[in-house]
Design a protein around this motif. Structure first.
Motif, PDB file in Angstrom:
ATOM      1  N   ILE A 133      -8.212  10.206  -3.958  1.00 41.07           N
ATOM      2  CA  ILE A 133      -9.111  11.240  -4.524  1.00 41.07           C
ATOM      3  C   ILE A 133      -8.391  12.198  -3.701  1.00 41.07           C
ATOM      4  N   GLY A 134      -8.145  12.019  -2.874  1.00 37.76           N
ATOM      5  CA  GLY A 134      -6.507  12.870  -1.739  1.00 37.76           C
ATOM      6  C   GLY A 134      -5.473  13.856  -3.073  1.00 37.76           C
ATOM      7  N   ILE A 135      -4.985  13.134  -3.918  1.00 33.74           N
ATOM      8  CA  ILE A 135      -4.119  13.614  -5.134  1.00 33.74           C
ATOM      9  C   ILE A 135      -4.282  13.743  -5.910  1.00 33.74           C
ATOM     10  N   ALA A 136      -5.439  13.257  -6.192  1.00 32.20           N
ATOM     11  CA  ALA A 136      -6.126  13.929  -7.588  1.00 32.20           C
ATOM     12  C   ALA A 136      -6.852  14.829  -7.448  1.00 32.20           C
ATOM     13  N   SER A 137      -6.872  15.148  -6.253  1.00 34.06           N
ATOM     14  CA  SER A 137      -7.864  16.494  -6.103  1.00 34.06           C
ATOM     15  C   SER A 137      -7.143  17.207  -6.909  1.00 34.06           C
TER      16      SER A 137
ATOM     17  N   ILE B  43      -3.674  17.068  -1.693  1.00 40.06           N
ATOM     18  CA  ILE B  43      -2.181  15.518  -1.830  1.00 40.06           C
ATOM     19  C   ILE B  43      -2.047  15.063   0.214  1.00 40.06           C
ATOM     20  N   ALA B  44      -1.955  16.535   1.069  1.00 37.15           N
ATOM     21  CA  ALA B  44      -1.529  16.482   1.757  1.00 37.15           C
ATOM     22  C   ALA B  44      -2.036  15.144   3.197  1.00 37.15           C
ATOM     23  N   GLY B  45      -3.206  15.248   2.766  1.00 34.83           N
ATOM     24  CA  GLY B  45      -4.317  14.566   3.242  1.00 34.83           C
ATOM     25  C   GLY B  45      -4.264  13.504   2.582  1.00 34.83           C
ATOM     26  N   GLY B  46      -4.162  12.487   0.820  1.00 38.92           N
ATOM     27  CA  GLY B  46      -4.541  11.921   0.946  1.00 38.92           C
ATOM     28  C   GLY B  46      -2.984  10.797   1.336  1.00 38.92           C
ATOM     29  N   LEU B  47      -1.533  11.714   0.894  1.00 38.90           N
ATOM     30  CA  LEU B  47      -0.462  11.305   2.246  1.00 38.90           C
ATOM     31  C   LEU B  47      -1.437  10.612   3.447  1.00 38.90           C
ATOM     32  N   PHE B  48      -1.141  11.356   3.992  1.00 36.36           N
ATOM     33  CA  PHE B  48      -1.493  11.791   5.599  1.00 36.36           C
ATOM     34  C   PHE B  48      -2.659  10.066   5.435  1.00 36.36           C
ATOM     35  N   HIS B  49      -3.509  10.198   4.872  1.00 39.87           N
ATOM     36  CA  HIS B  49      -4.366   8.492   5.264  1.00 39.87           C
ATOM     37  C   HIS B  49      -4.048   7.682   4.504  1.00 39.87           C
TER      38      HIS B  49
ATOM     39  N   LYS C  35       1.135  -1.660  -0.354  1.00 41.94           N
ATOM     40  CA  LYS C  35       0.196  -0.046  -0.019  1.00 41.94           C
ATOM     41  C   LYS C  35       0.798   1.257   0.004  1.00 41.94           C
ATOM     42  N   LEU C  36       1.691   1.490   0.582  1.00 39.32           N
ATOM     43  CA  LEU C  36       2.449   2.501   0.966  1.00 39.32           C
ATOM     44  C   LEU C  36       3.416   2.660  -0.354  1.00 39.32           C
ATOM     45  N   LEU C  37       3.664   1.420  -0.491  1.00 44.89           N
ATOM     46  CA  LEU C  37       4.662   1.586  -2.128  1.00 44.89           C
ATOM     47  C   LEU C  37       4.020   2.030  -3.425  1.00 44.89           C
ATOM     48  N   GLY C  38       2.715   1.587  -3.204  1.00 45.86           N
ATOM     49  CA  GLY C  38       1.299   2.046  -3.878  1.00 45.86           C
ATOM     50  C   GLY C  38       1.308   3.115  -4.427  1.00 45.86           C
ATOM     51  N   ILE C  39       0.579   3.771  -3.050  1.00 43.36           N
ATOM     52  CA  ILE C  39       0.895   5.594  -3.299  1.00 43.36           C
ATOM     53  C   ILE C  39       1.403   5.862  -3.238  1.00 43.36           C
ATOM     54  N   TYR C  40       2.834   5.433  -2.893  1.00 39.75           N
ATOM     55  CA  TYR C  40       4.038   6.820  -2.790  1.00 39.75           C
ATOM     56  C   TYR C  40       4.543   6.366  -4.591  1.00 39.75           C
ATOM     57  N   LEU C  41       4.613   5.538  -5.141  1.00 43.24           N
ATOM     58  CA  LEU C  41       4.099   5.500  -7.066  1.00 43.24           C
ATOM     59  C   LEU C  41       3.818   6.686  -7.662  1.00 43.24           C
ATOM     60  N   LEU C  42       1.927   6.048  -7.030  1.00 39.65           N
ATOM     61  CA  LEU C  42       0.987   7.008  -7.764  1.00 39.65           C
ATOM     62  C   LEU C  42       1.574   8.486  -7.235  1.00 39.65           C
ATOM     63  N   ALA C  43       1.522   9.213  -6.529  1.00 42.12           N
ATOM     64  CA  ALA C  43       2.252  10.201  -5.736  1.00 42.12           C
ATOM     65  C   ALA C  43       3.310  10.538  -6.687  1.00 42.12           C
ATOM     66  N   ARG C  44       4.524  10.228  -6.497  1.00 48.17           N
ATOM     67  CA  ARG C  44       5.686  10.433  -7.727  1.00 48.17           C
ATOM     68  C   ARG C  44       4.889  10.974  -8.706  1.00 48.17           C
TER      69      ARG C  44
END
Lengths: 601, 312
Positions: free
Chosen positions: A300-304, A310-316, A237-246
């Motif tokens: 949704i957080g990252i795509a907002s 974005i901060a909320g998405g990463l914190f979530h 989960k951490l890696l997947g969202i990390y890659l999405l954010a990156r």
């Protein structure tokens, strides 16, 4: 070279994991010691890298590994979860110690490799290696079900890995480089869209977002909870969202269209997955579906496209890993003591397993977004991100906001059912001997539950300024108000007053009595397991159809692609009829076609 | 020092003592109006206080055997605490809208979920089949009203220019006129009112309790002090939820004579409307309630949302 902390943190666990692999069960003491020491050392290393960031490792003047604000905080989280789950596994594992702990350490090394990689090819190699580790991990039990689940996981994740390879090739063709720190592509034109979504699909599959989610519930049903807490929940989960954010924040410059596509995927993930979770009858499978649903919030957080979103998405993402890991650990504890994870057969374990119950309750309230726990803060930030996107010209924010908020209510419904079926309600038959697990198992659960509380109450003092804000490199302006510490203080005062009221007014007036059901024998009423609670909902027409379609594989990309391939292959299958003259005719026709092609060219 | 002031606000005014007493008085209005509608005399104004004192001081608190006592006794306290917190937030912000205090509208919505969650968990913790049934109905009811509730709330947020701080919502209405006065705001208010009816467990949405059917449902095992605390929590909610509506739709409570009179009239109108609906309708089944909320009420909420999009 080897003194580079990043390299050490990647190679160390891989090498020690390989050493653990062949160790037989009678040397489990040695295996456990290696796993314990190495995971503790990795935690120290993770913290060191987080403090010393930014760090790089260069080879031939190329930055191969890089620890920046974002990756170093995720790396520290990975090492922390590895350490806690290793300690938990000391109590919960009872066979194949060498392979279990070996896989764990190798997975950690590979995950950190993918996380810190600055070169896209290096990242892809570690990423692919993780799919293999997932496959091996699921097959640890070697049952028929786990074999099926593991091949499904491998095909979905492997398939998206191929897509990622394609995306990376496109990125390299567009920019001429594979170094992530040098890539900045504005999304415009079909090639950039294809490149972006090819890479994003790999992150979706890893994080378990729709439409690449279906491997996770199948795996959840067949494997142990501690593994689920470790690989699919924490590291993947951490890696997947990390890659999405990156890719969404650094490698590509998002447009409204690409953000909207992500938002649709996020909102659909939240709602569909949680509706499917309502109907589950297995502890771990229910957790898996709610886990998928929560990924929707992060997307949704990252795509907002707003800083707070974005901060909320990463914190979530971080919060989700904390409470979901805790929940999967409680499922392991319950399964170990009660012998089943079937919600129909569990019930009334709160008294027998009070610590597990307390951890599960706190984690459940966190995932439900009940203030003042951590899940609330990140959801609240994501909501603000969505609302703020309206100011930036977003027209559809109402849909995302209502999906996210209503998804929250549905999540509460799932967890009320879970708490009832496992811990509350009447004790089911055969559960009278169940006892609490030992400290090796309950301490990690309690630590995770405590982090849920601390990250919620002191959200604006600890996690957000220390972990989240540096990674997005921007300051936050909230459009709302949430005084988490003061609210927590007042809630505590309220609870203290409540306790005082009980204690002050005529202490000793409590009496324990049998259940009251209007004078009848309480045992004469059938036990309510809670499985039928939401039949009223799943009987309503459109939802009914969604559930039925989902059961028949309609929402499962694995099943859909299998069917598509079957249909496409049908005409080819007919040609293979095993009759020699037919094959000869085809060869002959083929030769004529080739001759015609060559002569007419 | 400020923390002590806040604790005072939370415990005495406008928190526990004030909103609890007001809630019990409002509960009396409910009983009195109900009695008059049924051609009865009704109880004296202090009846609810007597009931509460009797439960808290003179009645035994029974705990079902084999349950988690802390959970069973803790849930009423949790419900009361969150209801009181909402009341404190709403009144302090209405008193001085320019200063933010603890929470915005999203926080209040989530805090208002806690009493329902506490009741559900309390019912589950009773280990009683009837309580489990009652709690499951409460959960489904919550799911039903939550969708139109959120949509109606979004209308308010949208109308106020995407503001979620309660102070901003109040100030916006003071300069631009009450949200209720817009067509979208009016429809959204009525949607919210129906949802509130269910949130308070008033007839026709009292199926989680349904005395004649599942003997008070989630409350069945509660007695003595635990029941008293639950009742007090409900009283606080009864008092505070109309205030929440006034804040969202009528520009809050202005601290002046005419402002207070206006708020009082609005408050009584909302309350009496709810009581009349309560007394003129039969209880519906849970599946009917779900279809009602996800059908008609959601369509109404969407209509008001569409109007809000058009700027009406």
């Amino acid at each position: 070279m080897i003194s580079n902390p990043i390299l050490l943190l990647i190679i160390g666990p891989i090498v020690s994991g390989i050493i653990c692999l062949p160790l037989p069960d009678r040397l489990k003491g040695i295996t456990k010691s290696i796993a314990g020491i190495i995971s503790a050392a990795c935690l120290a290393g993770g913290i060191f890298i987080f403090i010393e960031k930014p760090l790089v490792w260069k080879y031939m003047d190329q930055i191969i590994f890089r620890a920046d604000n974002l990756s170093s905080f995720i790396g520290m989280a990975m090492t922390l979860f590895t350490f806690l789950i290793t300690i938990f596994s000391f109590g919960s594992t009872d066979k194949a110690f060498g392979r279990y702990f070996g896989y764990m350490l190798i997975t950690l090394g590979a995950s950190l490799g993918a996380l810190f990689a600055n070169n896209l090819i290096i990242m892809l190699i570690f990423w692919g290696f993780l799919a293999l580790m997932l496959y091996l991990f699921i097959n640890l039990d070697q049952t028929v079900c786990s074999a099926k689940a593991s091949s499904k996981a491998l095909i979905i994740i492997g398939g998206t890995d191929v897509l990622m390879l394609f995306g990376i090739a496109l990125v390299s063709a567009i920019t001429g480089t594979l170094s992530m720190d040098k890539i900045q592509i504005p999304i415009a034109g079909i090639m950039t869209y294809v490149a972006y979504f090819s890479i994003a699909s790999a992150s979706f599959a890893k994080a378990g977002a729709m439409p690449f989610h279906s491997w996770f519930p199948d795996v959840a049903e067949t494997t142990s909870g501690s593994f689920l807490a470790y690989l699919p929940t924490s590291l993947d989960k951490l890696l997947g969202i990390y890659l999405l954010a990156r890719v969404s924040l650094d490698l590509f410059k998002m447009t409204k269209i690409s953000n909207t596509i992500l938002l649709i995927a996020g909102a659909a993930t939240i709602i569909f997955a949680v509706v499917l979770a309502l109907a589950q009858r297995n502890y771990k499978k229910l957790l898996a579906y709610t886990s998928i649903s929560q990924v929707g919030y992060m997307i949704i957080g990252i795509a907002s496209g707003t800083v707070i979103g974005i901060a909320g998405g990463l914190f979530h993402m971080l919060n989700h890993v904390i409470y979901k890991a805790c929940l999967f650990l409680t499922s392991t504890a319950v399964e170990k003591k009660a012998g089943t994870s079937d919600l129909d057969r569990l019930g009334g374990l709160a008294g027998a397993m009070p610590i597990t119950f307390a951890a599960c309750l706190i984690a459940s309230l966190s995932i439900c977004g009940i203030p003042p726990f951590n899940g609330f803060v990140s959801k609240w930030m994501i909501y603000q991100g969505i609302i703020e996107s309206a100011d930036q010209g977003g027209k559809l924010w109402v849909i995302w906001l209502s999906a996210a908020m209503f998804g929250g209510a549905l999540t509460i419904a799932c967890f009320m059912k879970l708490l009832h079926a496992v811990f509350l309600g009447r004790r089911s038959e055969g559960m009278s001997e169940v006892k609490e697990v030992g400290p090796l198992m309950y301490m990690p659960m309690l630590i995770l539950a405590a982090i849920c509380v601390i990250f919620g109450v002191f959200a604006f003092k600890i996690p957000i300024p220390i972990l989240i804000l540096p990674s997005i490199g921007n300051s936050l302006t909230y459009i709302g108000t949430w005084g988490s510490t003061l609210a927590a203080l007042l809630i505590l005062v309220g609870i203290a007053i409540g306790a005082l009221m009980y204690w002050l007014f005529r202490p000793g007036s409590f009496r324990v009595v049998d259940n009251f059901v209007g004078g009848a024998d309480p045992e004469s009423l059938p036990r309510v397991s809670g499985m039928e609670f939401y039949d009223t909902i799943t009987d309503i027409k459109p939802i009914n159809r969604i559930c039925k379609q989902a059961q028949s594989g309609w929402l499962d990309i694995y099943y859909l692609s299998a069917r598509a391939i079957k249909v496409l292959a049908r005409p080819l299958k007919r040609l293979h009829n095993g009759v020699l003259p037919t094959y000869l005719v085809w060869c002959f026709l083929g030769m004529i076609a080739m001759l015609l092609f060559l002569s007419l060219r | 020092m400020t923390a002590l002031l806040y604790i005072f606000a939370f415990l005495i005014f406008p928190g526990l003592l004030f909103s609890g007493s007001m809630g019990l008085l409002v509960g009396w209005i409910d009983r009195k109006v109900t009695a008059r509608l049924q051609w009865r005399v009704g109880p004296p104004w202090y009846q609810n206080f007597l009931d509460l004192i009797k439960l808290a001081l003179y009645k035994e608190t029974l705990i079902p055997s084999g349950v988690s006592g802390a959970m069973f006794l803790g849930m009423p306290v949790l419900a009361l605490t969150s209801a009181t917190l909402v009341s404190t937030i709403l009144f302090l912000i209405n008193g001085s809208p320019r200063t933010g205090f603890i929470g915005d509208v999203i926080v209040v919505v989530y805090l208002l979920l806690i009493p329902a969650v506490a009741l559900i968990l309390g019912g589950f913790a009773s280990a009683n089949s009837l309580a489990s049934l009652g709690s499951s109905r409460e959960m489904k009811l919550m799911l039903s009203y939550e969708l139109p509730f959120i949509l109606a709330l979004i209308v308010v947020i949208m109308k106020c220019g995407c503001a979620i701080r309660l102070g901003d919502i109040i100030m916006y209405q003071r300069s631009h006129g009450d949200i209720f006065m817009n067509p979208s705001g009016g429809i959204s208010f009525f949607v919210m009112l129906i949802c509130i009816q269910a949130k308070l467990g008033f007839v026709p949405f009292d199926m989680p309790e349904a005395e004649t059917e599942i003997m008070a449902g989630a409350y069945i095992e509660y007695s003595g002090k635990a029941l008293a605390i639950f009742k007090l929590a409900r009283a606080v909610l009864l008092f505070v939820i109309p205030v929440f509506l006034i804040t969202l739709y009528f520009g809050g409570i202005k601290l002046s004579l005419d402002g207070l009179v206006k708020a009082m009239i609005e408050y009584l109108l909302i309350l009496i409307l709810m009581i009349v609906v309560k007394n003129t309708n039969p209880r519906v089944r849970i599946d009917q309630a779900m279809k009602f909320f996800w059908g008609v009420v959601t369509v109404l909420a969407l209509l008001s949302l569409a109007l809000a999009y058009l700027g009406r």
